[in-house]
Design an enzyme around this catalytic site. Structure first.
Site, PDB file in Angstrom:
ATOM      1  N   HIS A  16       0.875  -1.043  -0.049  1.00  0.00           N
ATOM      2  CA  HIS A  16       0.045   0.022  -0.057  1.00  0.00           C
ATOM      3  C   HIS A  16       0.757   1.278   0.072  1.00  0.00           C
ATOM      4  O   HIS A  16       0.653   2.284  -0.553  1.00  0.00           O
ATOM      5  CB  HIS A  16      -0.879  -0.099   1.134  1.00  0.00           C
ATOM      6  CG  HIS A  16      -1.828  -1.240   1.162  1.00  0.00           C
ATOM      7  ND1 HIS A  16      -3.232  -0.804   1.241  1.00  0.00           N
ATOM      8  CD2 HIS A  16      -1.752  -2.546   1.169  1.00  0.00           C
ATOM      9  CE1 HIS A  16      -3.894  -2.272   1.161  1.00  0.00           C
ATOM     10  NE2 HIS A  16      -2.838  -3.147   1.226  1.00  0.00           N
ATOM     11  N   ASP A 119      -6.221   5.149   2.313  1.00  0.00           N
ATOM     12  CA  ASP A 119      -6.474   3.892   2.139  1.00  0.00           C
ATOM     13  C   ASP A 119      -7.678   3.268   2.342  1.00  0.00           C
ATOM     14  O   ASP A 119      -8.123   3.838   3.549  1.00  0.00           O
ATOM     15  CB  ASP A 119      -5.289   3.061   2.774  1.00  0.00           C
ATOM     16  CG  ASP A 119      -5.044   1.648   2.240  1.00  0.00           C
ATOM     17  OD1 ASP A 119      -5.908   0.913   2.689  1.00  0.00           O
ATOM     18  OD2 ASP A 119      -4.167   1.460   1.286  1.00  0.00           O
TER      19      ASP A 119
END
EC number: 2.4.1.238
Length: 482
Positions: A16, A119
């Site tokens: 990520h 995220d």
């Protein structure tokens, strides 16, 4: 017009972090003031990755916050999900991440950005952004296909009346006929039984996805046009496809500085590849979180050797045996070195540089989305070996829709990053040879090379991803701020 200021807050895992850093660099190259948020122990990776952008004069920086390891019984310095070695540790890590909302809000109050890109696992970021009257964009670190297919399976539960985990089902309500088995997807029985935290987390993520300003996707229109259109026209979701984000690193120095420091000199690796014929080398790597047991690593070594192909194999620490000599087949390393048949890298490798080399003809991968995209950008066909997360969906995109991959026959989804199911050497060798030594493999590799050109064009001026980002920046700049 004032300079647009955007915060970027990635989930704390390499898969990520890297695309979010790439995204911040991309935004800054388009005149945006980009600020990355992370925890103290992760800051070095961020600072190294943005160094060249700063030298070039782009407005990009890093702010740090404290990660509450001690409050959740996690070891000091445990600040990435990649470090989890059990389900319990991963659950505590997710719980700890909830406490990042307050320090994020303090930074929002102090620095007053005009938008927040956070995220999907930070579902509470919607509330944080709303307090300051700014749009929250959700970063979805997978393809639109995986996002749509996974949502359909979660919603419709097409596996619920199957008598066996190995029985097939068709993913409903999507543009292509995709067949999976119950064992290949996360189901409530496996992921949420006796774990109300996971149930609640996915419920919150789903709600935040529906309520956020929009979704940023690390993909490009030409890769999955039916699913980009489906996302916008059928689901009614506001989405901007601005990838492949890794292509913002268009200089060798940028590529080399991306991620952790390699455990092999890049020149040594490239020199070895330079000595090989085009499309002759198989690159084997399973990302930053996959950990195989000794039996599986032994089978993989034997499968590679039996395939007869030259290879680069990135080996991470074995979960149940620190000493690789205990699981390497007898004489394996010696034979590989003497025959100059392979290169074994223990630790971290310059993956993008390897995949871009003309000698590499196949990529044995866990189908993590970053690795999958890097393979696409390198024009490299894949031997698919999914393990967890959305990887079985990514496999289907490669093997069934794009037809640029060959499955190794992985059948079992797992919540933890170790795979108890052993894929046998015969299956590994057969899949590698199918791609590298059989006539069918030529067509598959040619399709992969064509995708590379489409990816490059997407991010160039006038390309689909370039234009999508332009539209997003115009929209954010005109958003009515407090």
């Amino acid at each position: 017009m004032d300079q647009l200021h955007v915060f970027f807050f990635p989930f704390l895992a390499n898969g990520h972090i890297l695309p979010t850093i790439d995204m911040a660099k991309l935004f800054s190259s388009r005149g945006v003031k980009a600020t990355l948020i992370t925890t103290h122990n992760n800051s070095a990776i961020f600072l190294k990755a943005i160094n060249r952008s700063k030298i070039l004069g782009f407005d990009i920086s890093v702010l740090t916050i404290k990660f509450p390891s001690a409050e959740f019984g996690l070891p000091e310095g445990y600040e990435t999900a990649d470090q989890a070695r059990s389900i319990d540790m991963m659950d505590e890590f997710f719980r700890a991440c909830i406490l990042l909302q307050e320090p994020l809000e303090e930074l929002l109050k102090e620095h007053r950005p005009q938008a927040l890109v956070a995220d999907l696992f930070f579902y509470w970021a919607n509330d944080a952004a709303a307090k300051f009257g700014i749009p929250r964009l959700l970063f979805h670190g997978s393809s639109s296909f995986a996002m749509i297919a996974a949502e359909s399976v979660r919603r419709n539960k097409p596996y619920k009346n199957l008598s066996s985990d190995s029985d097939p089902f068709v993913v409903p309500d999507i543009p292509d006929k995709i067949i999976l088995t119950k064992s290949q997807v996360p189901t409530p029985d496996e992921t949420e039984e006796n774990n109300t935290h996971i149930t609640e987390m996915w419920k919150n993520i789903s709600e935040s996805e529906n309520d956020c300003y929009g979704v940023i996707v690390n993909s490009f229109y030409e890769l999955e046009p039916d699913y980009v259109d489906y996302c916008k026209n059928v689901l009614g979701r506001r989405a901007w496809h601005i990838g492949p984000l890794s292509l913002c690193n268009n200089e060798g120095e940028d590529v080399a500085e991306r991620g952790k420091k390699s455990d092999i000199d890049a020149h040594e690796c490239l020199n070895w590849l330079d000595s090989k014929n085009p499309d002759s080398v198989v690159y084997v790597c399973f990302g930053s979180m996959a950990n195989f047991n000794a039996a599986q690593l032994h089978e993989l070594a034997m499968g590679l050797e039996e395939s007869g192909q030259e290879f680069i194999w990135v080996v991470r620490t074995c979960v149940d045996e620190e000493d690789e000599s205990k699981w390497f087949p007898d004489g394996f390393e010696k034979r590989v070195q003497e025959n100059n048949k392979g290169l074994i890298i223990k630790g971290w490798a310059p993956q993008v540089l390897i995949l871009e080399h003309e000698a590499v003809g196949a990529f044995v991968s866990h189908c993590g989305w970053n690795s999958t995209l890097e393979g696409i950008c390198g024009g490299v066909a894949m031997v698919t070996w999914p393990l967890f997360a959305e990887q079985f969906y990514n496999e289907k995109l490669m093997t069934d829709i794009l037809r640029t991959g060959v499955s190794v026959g992985s059948l079992q989804w797992s919540r933890v990053t170790t795979s108890a199911v052993v894929v046998k050497r015969e299956s590994i060798s057969k899949a590698v040879r199918r791609l590298m030594a059989e006539e069918e493999g030529v067509d598959i590799r040619n399709r992969a090379k064509a995708l590379k050109e489409k990816a490059k064009k997407a991010v160039e001026g006038g390309g689909s991803s370039y234009s999508d980002l332009s539209a997003l920046l115009v929209e954010l700049s005109s958003y009515p701020h407090n």
